[in-house]
Design a protein around this motif. Structure first.
Motif, mmCIF file in Angstrom:
data_model
loop_
_atom_site.group_PDB
_atom_site.id
_atom_site.type_symbol
_atom_site.label_atom_id
_atom_site.label_comp_id
_atom_site.label_asym_id
_atom_site.label_seq_id
_atom_site.Cartn_x
_atom_site.Cartn_y
_atom_site.Cartn_z
ATOM 1 N N UNK A 1 49.794 -37.898 75.067
ATOM 2 C CA UNK A 1 48.377 -37.786 75.433
ATOM 3 C C UNK A 1 47.534 -37.460 74.204
ATOM 4 N N UNK A 2 47.976 -36.488 73.428
ATOM 5 C CA UNK A 2 47.225 -36.100 72.237
ATOM 6 C C UNK A 2 47.154 -37.236 71.225
ATOM 7 N N UNK A 3 48.264 -37.942 71.027
ATOM 8 C CA UNK A 3 48.275 -39.072 70.097
ATOM 9 C C UNK A 3 47.311 -40.164 70.546
ATOM 10 N N UNK A 4 47.293 -40.446 71.848
ATOM 11 C CA UNK A 4 46.365 -41.453 72.378
ATOM 12 C C UNK A 4 44.918 -41.027 72.134
ATOM 13 N N UNK A 5 44.589 -39.785 72.474
ATOM 14 C CA UNK A 5 43.231 -39.294 72.279
ATOM 15 C C UNK A 5 42.815 -39.359 70.809
ATOM 16 N N UNK A 6 43.718 -38.927 69.936
ATOM 17 C CA UNK A 6 43.386 -38.899 68.515
ATOM 18 C C UNK A 6 43.276 -40.296 67.919
ATOM 19 N N UNK A 7 44.129 -41.207 68.344
ATOM 20 C CA UNK A 7 44.131 -42.542 67.744
ATOM 21 C C UNK A 7 43.031 -43.436 68.283
ATOM 22 N N UNK A 8 42.831 -43.437 69.587
ATOM 23 C CA UNK A 8 41.933 -44.426 70.173
ATOM 24 C C UNK A 8 40.551 -43.910 70.544
ATOM 25 N N UNK A 9 40.420 -42.643 70.792
ATOM 26 C CA UNK A 9 39.120 -42.126 71.240
ATOM 27 C C UNK A 9 38.269 -41.567 70.110
ATOM 28 N N UNK A 10 38.872 -41.171 69.014
ATOM 29 C CA UNK A 10 38.104 -40.519 67.962
ATOM 30 C C UNK A 10 37.309 -41.469 67.086
#
Length: 188
Positions: free
Chosen positions: A40-49
């Motif tokens: 979840x954290x990797x997804x948020x950091x990679x795609x949402x930031x």
């Protein structure tokens, strides 16, 4: 045979070298939970930031909110530049006070291997991690591509120069630069 030792045997067969001394009692549920949180954290950091459409509000609004979601303590008025990398698996160890500026591609690292235990013939992969908190005090600035190591506090109003490697605490109201970073100026 305990559930913990079974879990460690399964993890070792998967190629993951976790020691019970390093992680304590581990259950299959904890491993699954940690894995899901990491994804979840990797997804948020990679795609949402780094959404281009939201770039005008990314640095001061979206990125600090996402960092809070992954577990960092983030104050008001924080600026987080593009491609800044927090230690997402240890996000709870990152504390950022208000009005901090973190320039692009900076790395905040809260863990490292305990090299004091490394001996000739030993295995680096089996060394335990040291986990320490990073604190960025009010109004400090981390320059582009700087790297903050575990256990460092960057003092209030301090400036860390671009490409600097910060391995020790930075006093308040100073400018540090270099690899490793050293004080080059005390601010009035």
């Amino acid at each position: 045979m305990s559930q913990t030792s079974f879990t460690f045997r399964v993890l070792k067969k998967l190629g993951l070298n976790f020691s019970e001394g390093e992680y304590g009692k581990v259950s299959p549920f904890k491993v699954i939970r940690k894995t899901l949180v990491t994804f979840r954290n990797a997804f948020l950091l990679k795609y949402c930031l780094n959404l281009v459409l939201l770039s005008p509000i990314n640095a001061r609004s979206i990125r600090p909110k996402i960092w809070r979601i992954i577990g960092c303590k983030v104050g008001k008025g924080v600026f987080i530049g593009s491609q800044v990398i927090p230690d997402s698996s240890n996000a709870a160890l990152i504390e950022i006070e208000e009005d901090v500026h973190i320039a692009a591609r900076t790395i905040l690292l809260c863990h490292q291997r305990d090299m004091s235990l490394y001996k000739k013939g030993g295995s680096y992969a089996k060394l335990p991690y040291i986990r320490k908190k990073i604190v960025l005090k009010r109004g400090c600035l981390l320059g582009t591509q700087s790297m903050i190591m575990p256990g460092v506090t960057v003092g209030e109003g301090s400036v860390v120069g671009a490409y600097s490697l910060v391995t020790k605490d930075v006093p308040a109201w100073t400018i540090v630069t270099g690899r490793p970073a050293k004080v080059v100026k005390q601010l009035d």
